[in-house]
Design an enzyme around this catalytic site. Structure first.
Site, PDB file in Angstrom:
ATOM      1  N   LYS A  44    -114.530  88.646  35.829  1.00 41.43           N
ATOM      2  CA  LYS A  44    -114.865  88.975  37.080  1.00 41.43           C
ATOM      3  C   LYS A  44    -115.963  90.245  37.159  1.00 41.43           C
ATOM      4  CE  LYS A  44    -112.741  85.559  38.889  1.00 41.43           C
ATOM      5  NZ  LYS A  44    -113.225  84.161  39.621  1.00 41.43           N
ATOM      6  N   SER A 277    -104.218  82.195  33.233  1.00 41.39           N
ATOM      7  CA  SER A 277    -105.101  81.057  33.204  1.00 41.39           C
ATOM      8  C   SER A 277    -105.612  80.723  31.990  1.00 41.39           C
ATOM      9  CB  SER A 277    -106.228  81.539  34.250  1.00 41.39           C
ATOM     10  OG  SER A 277    -107.011  82.779  33.459  1.00 41.39           O
TER      11      SER A 277
END
Length: 453
Positions: A44, A277
């Site tokens: 991110k 994830s």
């Protein structure tokens, strides 16, 4: 001298690492794009900086302004790095299912953290979507990032992550697999790779409780598919504009348990200390094994670092509480490991029902064995007490012997789980287990259910 002028200049150029053990039965080469090498320890960082810089260029973000974003934690960290270097304030709106480590890290880098409930509709004024928008409207010089619909999110991955993968694989990549949340990574990388080679397959990993897979396959946004799940960072109960379903060839869903188990396997078997994830991504890849051939080069992206999940995925008690640890449950004594050291709560035949009710309330239990001078003489359950109360509201002052049911059957510690399960019926809510020290404990339906993996 070679150095970066600030921490933002170290974003990107993360390594590809070959997966050797978990994927040993696959015919293809599997390479992991390990994004925790970014300074904020996640993929991110790339899009956070891009969104900030694009907002600066067009005037949405003014000098000294406040950045406001709803985040599962990683985008917030990337925004925090940009805010520190560029002189902005930051408010991160986060849900209560996110790990404590993520919240603590965000506060450590200067963000104000607002926590919202997870189990509410996106349109609910308490949701982190709604709270983020409201705070942006109320805050002077506030800028709402909106990573879900902000095109700079996907563009950052189109400009950076995609080209890196293409260059690192010398154009040999045949499949790209990644967990999907905001959609920026899969859409940006997928677009770039398909422009270089239209035959590259792009697969998203979804989680149960999310709408992506069914929407891709049917075009239906099914609200019945939306429910709370444990996995952080992927899956959604909305359709972000950054998810380009035309770029994505398909989805596979991974359970919370498999995500957690495979996250730990990556650490133990590959030395990759990654987040949940990433466990979803590698398990999703394994579920697609029939898609791959010996000449294929499969790139799977690992979003972030396991350091943000130490209190969750890498905590045995947290894993055990959710039934994620593969404990070997074979005998009766295996069923009671969570409470084997706790004394057995009993009631006596001549006590009043009110005493049993108080005990159930105090110890938060539903079944109590009843004893007399000769040993186990009967049993009480919350169901028995409730029915007796309906028949006679004065039940509280009656002796237990007048309302108790039959005594629970007793099994040895080495009795099989199957044997114990057969003894628990509609009319018999529990089983007593005789331990080696001569004491007894209780096995309930909950213990049986908790052993199911």
């Amino acid at each position: 001298m070679k150095y970066a002028n600030n921490i933002l200049e170290t974003i990107g150029n993360t390594p590809l690492v070959k997966i050797n053990h978990i994927t040993k039965d696959l015919p293809c080469t599997v390479l992991a794009k390990v994004e925790y090498f970014n300074p904020g320890h996640s993929c991110k960082d790339r899009m956070a900086l891009k969104m900030v810089e694009d907002a600066e260029k067009d005037g949405r973000l003014v000098p000294g302004g406040t950045i406001i974003e709803g985040t599962s934690g990683n985008t917030g960290m990337g925004l925090a790095l940009a805010a520190i270097i560029k002189g902005y304030k930051l408010i991160c709106v986060i849900t209560d299912k996110q790990s404590k480590e993520k919240m603590d890290i965000l506060r450590a880098v200067g963000a104000k953290v607002v926590v919202c409930p997870t189990d509410v509709e996106p349109t609910d004024p308490r949701s982190y979507y709604s709270v983020s928008k409201r705070l942006a409207e109320e805050t002077p010089n506030g800028w709402y990032v909106n990573q879900y619909d902000n095109p700079s999110n996907a563009q950052a991955n189109y400009e950076q992550t995609g080209p890196e993968i293409w260059e690192q694989t010398e154009g040999k990549v045949t499949h790209f697999i990644v967990g999907v949340g905001t959609g920026g990574t899969i859409s940006g990388v997928g677009k770039y790779l398909k422009e270089q080679n239209p035959n590259v397959k792009v697969w998203g990993v979804d989680t149960y409780g999310s709408v992506f897979k069914k929407y891709k396959e049917t075009g239906i946004f099914d609200e019945n598919e939306v429910y709370s799940y444990v996995t952080e960072g992927i899956g959604e109960d909305i359709l972000p504009e950054n998810v380009n379903f035309d770029t994505i060839d398909g989805f596979t869903k991974v359970t919370d348990k498999d995500a957690a188990v495979y996250t730990r396997r990556l650490a133990l078997e590959e030395g990759l200390f990654v987040g949940m994830s990433s466990g979803s991504a590698i398990k999703g890849l394994l579920q697609m094994k029939d898609e791959f051939g010996p000449d294929d080069v499969v790139v799977v992206l690992f979003h972030d670092s396991g350091s943000r999940y130490v209190g969750k995925i890498f905590n045995d008690d947290w894993m055990r509480d959710r039934g994620y640890l593969e404990d070997d449950v074979k005998t009766a004594v295996d069923l009671i490991q969570e409470h084997v050291d706790k004394p057995l709560v009993i009631a006596r035949t001549e006590e009043l029902a009110s005493h049993a009710i108080d005990r159930m309330r105090r110890f938060k239990i539903s079944q109590i064995p009843v004893v007399d001078i000769n040993g186990f003489a009967g049993s009480l359950s919350d169901t028995d007490l409730f029915q007796a109360y309906l028949d006679n509201p004065a039940i509280a002052e009656k002796p237990i012997r007048e309302i108790m049911g039959a005594a629970y059957p007793i099994v040895k510690a080495n009795a099989s789980v199957e044997e114990v399960s057969k003894l628990i019926t509609k009319d018999n809510q529990a089983v007593l287990i005789e331990l080696e020290n001569g004491k007894h404990n209780i096995i309930t339906k909950y213990d049986i259910i908790n052993s199911i993996k």
